[in-house]
Design an enzyme around this catalytic site. Structure first.
Site, PDB file in Angstrom:
ATOM      1  N   LYS A  69       2.317   1.976  11.492  1.00  0.00           N
ATOM      2  CA  LYS A  69       0.310   2.201  11.378  1.00  0.00           C
ATOM      3  C   LYS A  69       0.144   0.590  12.187  1.00  0.00           C
ATOM      4  O   LYS A  69      -1.169   0.956  13.026  1.00  0.00           O
ATOM      5  CB  LYS A  69       0.579   1.796   9.972  1.00  0.00           C
ATOM      6  N   GLY A 135       1.217  -7.693  -3.058  1.00  0.00           N
ATOM      7  CA  GLY A 135       1.934  -6.805  -2.242  1.00  0.00           C
ATOM      8  C   GLY A 135       1.156  -7.139  -1.143  1.00  0.00           C
ATOM      9  O   GLY A 135       0.250  -8.019  -1.252  1.00  0.00           O
ATOM     10  N   GLY A 137       1.754  -6.327   1.910  1.00  0.00           N
ATOM     11  CA  GLY A 137       1.938  -5.488   3.159  1.00  0.00           C
ATOM     12  C   GLY A 137       1.004  -4.856   3.689  1.00  0.00           C
ATOM     13  O   GLY A 137      -0.690  -5.478   3.380  1.00  0.00           O
ATOM     14  N   GLN A 262      -6.255   9.811   0.510  1.00  0.00           N
ATOM     15  CA  GLN A 262      -6.339   9.266   2.114  1.00  0.00           C
ATOM     16  C   GLN A 262      -5.922  10.646   3.137  1.00  0.00           C
ATOM     17  O   GLN A 262      -6.854  10.700   3.726  1.00  0.00           O
ATOM     18  CB  GLN A 262      -4.545   8.090   2.381  1.00  0.00           C
TER      19      GLN A 262
HETATM   20  P1  NAP Z   1       5.141  -2.655   4.143  1.00  0.00           P
HETATM   21  O1  NAP Z   1       4.161  -2.991   4.904  1.00  0.00           O
HETATM   22  O2  NAP Z   1       6.225  -2.955   4.917  1.00  0.00           O
HETATM   23  O3  NAP Z   1       5.036  -4.076   3.179  1.00  0.00           O
HETATM   24  C1  NAP Z   1       6.050  -3.877   1.774  1.00  0.00           C
HETATM   25  C2  NAP Z   1       5.519  -4.709   1.172  1.00  0.00           C
HETATM   26  O4  NAP Z   1       6.473  -4.525  -0.313  1.00  0.00           O
HETATM   27  C3  NAP Z   1       5.080  -6.585   1.542  1.00  0.00           C
HETATM   28  O5  NAP Z   1       4.239  -7.192   0.735  1.00  0.00           O
HETATM   29  C4  NAP Z   1       6.715  -7.275   1.422  1.00  0.00           C
HETATM   30  O6  NAP Z   1       6.906  -8.760   0.922  1.00  0.00           O
HETATM   31  C5  NAP Z   1       6.448  -6.508   0.031  1.00  0.00           C
HETATM   32  N1  NAP Z   1       8.103  -6.555  -1.146  1.00  0.00           N
HETATM   33  C6  NAP Z   1       9.599  -5.873  -0.180  1.00  0.00           C
HETATM   34  N2  NAP Z   1      10.255  -5.644  -0.828  1.00  0.00           N
HETATM   35  C7  NAP Z   1      10.407  -6.646  -1.691  1.00  0.00           C
HETATM   36  C8  NAP Z   1      10.688  -7.495  -3.005  1.00  0.00           C
HETATM   37  N3  NAP Z   1      12.755  -6.940  -2.742  1.00  0.00           N
HETATM   38  N4  NAP Z   1      10.368  -8.439  -3.985  1.00  0.00           N
HETATM   39  C9  NAP Z   1       8.909  -8.250  -3.491  1.00  0.00           C
HETATM   40  N5  NAP Z   1       8.715  -7.428  -2.561  1.00  0.00           N
HETATM   41  C10 NAP Z   1       9.341  -6.922  -1.943  1.00  0.00           C
HETATM   42  O7  NAP Z   1       4.980  -1.509   3.417  1.00  0.00           O
HETATM   43  P2  NAP Z   1       3.115  -0.697   3.294  1.00  0.00           P
HETATM   44  O8  NAP Z   1       2.778   0.178   4.185  1.00  0.00           O
HETATM   45  O9  NAP Z   1       2.281  -1.742   2.245  1.00  0.00           O
HETATM   46  O10 NAP Z   1       3.869  -0.115   1.988  1.00  0.00           O
HETATM   47  C11 NAP Z   1       4.227  -0.655   0.863  1.00  0.00           C
HETATM   48  C12 NAP Z   1       4.674   0.666  -0.388  1.00  0.00           C
HETATM   49  O11 NAP Z   1       3.285   1.708  -1.103  1.00  0.00           O
HETATM   50  C13 NAP Z   1       5.646   1.718   0.153  1.00  0.00           C
HETATM   51  O12 NAP Z   1       6.293   1.895  -0.801  1.00  0.00           O
HETATM   52  C14 NAP Z   1       4.437   2.642   0.726  1.00  0.00           C
HETATM   53  O13 NAP Z   1       5.390   4.010   1.073  1.00  0.00           O
HETATM   54  C15 NAP Z   1       3.624   2.856  -0.688  1.00  0.00           C
HETATM   55  N6  NAP Z   1       2.154   3.568   0.295  1.00  0.00           N
HETATM   56  C16 NAP Z   1       1.629   4.190  -0.557  1.00  0.00           C
HETATM   57  C17 NAP Z   1       0.460   4.851  -0.131  1.00  0.00           C
HETATM   58  C18 NAP Z   1       0.241   5.746  -1.332  1.00  0.00           C
HETATM   59  O14 NAP Z   1      -0.726   6.849  -0.904  1.00  0.00           O
HETATM   60  N7  NAP Z   1       0.644   6.369  -2.418  1.00  0.00           N
HETATM   61  C19 NAP Z   1       0.316   4.891   0.655  1.00  0.00           C
HETATM   62  C20 NAP Z   1       0.374   3.558   1.926  1.00  0.00           C
HETATM   63  C21 NAP Z   1       1.865   3.000   0.903  1.00  0.00           C
HETATM   64  P3  NAP Z   1       6.329  -9.458   2.093  1.00  0.00           P
HETATM   65  O15 NAP Z   1       5.657 -10.097   2.324  1.00  0.00           O
HETATM   66  O16 NAP Z   1       7.477 -11.096   0.945  1.00  0.00           O
HETATM   67  O17 NAP Z   1       7.780  -8.890   2.954  1.00  0.00           O
END
Ligand code: NAP
Length: 289
Positions: A69, A135, A137, A262
């Protein structure tokens, strides 16, 4: 000439994506001569944007998911204001896709719209509501962007507090009459004097799964605040956090609603007409448990 237009998702891994089912059902419903495929690597993405005028089908649009992304942005000719602010793009529309003229790839972000639309099915307005986002991310950035644009007060909690602070700094200019506060992970009930109206789980680890202990969100916190709890993870649909919310009398929103909304917006960007949301929803629900 009636050429089949190609759409697709660029992601890695991409195998379990639900987007092909949703979009191919939408194309069939609307009588659109198009196919939605999967593309797994960014080199392929670069080819799509720059080199493939002579491909058998014309690539007209892409959904972009993890981990591309952010990295996809450098290949785009133009990006929307949302992409600039959020720093992430989940939708590409390719113009001039059917001739020799140079293709133009334009990036959009529909994650924040998908989130806000799903939230509005339960809450008409978030203005002045207190929202906690877990979160920081790409997804959380899009969510906080949507929330503060509409006047919510947001606290961002993240394992890496610097990333939460960066969201707050980046969006502070958008914040008129709202506030954003970065906080390191701890127990939620340590945030005193913040009556939480909405709790959003936007980490990839989830609460009560691999990463974050279930005790992080206490039952007392849920009972005291009675927030609407929105977990954006949709596999499983009822996450441990949502189950705890249900058990403690809270209203919940499941993650597939963000996914659906989305995608609906992506369809509208690509085709300039209303998406067949019911058909897409029905298709999506065949795969959601
Ligand atoms: P990303 O950019 O990789 O961010 C991951 C986030 O999770 C960061 O805040 C990270 O914290 C945190 N994290 C990961 N492992 C962790 C742990 N063990 N303990 C605590 N915090 C942890 O991912 P993203 O794009 O934001 O996506 C996040 C989730 O949302 C994914 O599962 C994705 O599939 C889902 N999602 C769903 C939709 C939907 O339409 N429903 C849309 C987009 C994303 P740090 O910053 O400390 O690493």
């Amino acid at each position: 000439m009636n050429v089949t237009r190609i759409y697709g998702i660029l992601a890695h891994p991409v195998g379990h994506s639900l987007s092909p089912a949703m979009f191919n059902a939408a194309f069939a419903e609307m009588g659109i001569n198009a196919k939605y495929e999967v593309f797994e690597n960014l080199a392929r993405g670069r080819k799509i944007f720059r080199l493939e005028n002579s491909s058998p089908g014309y690539i007209s649009g892409l959904s972009i998911s993890l981990p591309y992304k952010e990295s996809v942005i450098e290949f785009l000719d133009e990006v929307s204001e949302d992409v600039r602010a959020i720093g992430a793009c989940n939708t590409v529309k390719i113009q001039n896709d059917d001739g020799d003229v140079k293709k133009i790839a334009i990036g959009f972000n529909t994650d924040w719209i998908g989130f806000m639309e799903a939230l509005k099915e339960k809450i008409a307005s978030v203005k002045n509501l207190n929202v906690i986002v877990l979160g920081a991310g790409g997804a959380a950035r899009a969510i906080v962007y949507g929330l503060i644009k509409e006047g919510a007060k947001v606290v961002v909690l993240n394992r890496t507090v610097e990333k939460a602070a960066k969201i707050v700094k980046d969006f502070s200019k958008l914040c008129k009459g709202c506030e954003t506060v970065p906080i390191q992970f701890g127990r939620l009930d340590e945030i005193e004097n913040f009556k939480c109206d909405v709790l959003v789980q936007a980490t990839s680890a989830g609460v009560g799964t691999e990463g974050i202990e279930e005790s992080f969100v206490s039952e007392e916190f849920l009972q005291k605040n009675e927030p609407v709890v929105f977990d954006i993870i949709y596999k499983p649909l009822i996450t441990p956090l949502l189950q705890m919310a249900i058990d403690n009398g809270c209203d919940i929103i499941t993650g597939e609603k963000m996914l659906l909304n989305q995608a609906v917006k992506q369809f509208e960007i690509w085709f300039g007409e209303k998406a067949p949301k019911d058909v897409m929803n029905k298709e999506l629900n065949k795969f959601i448990v």
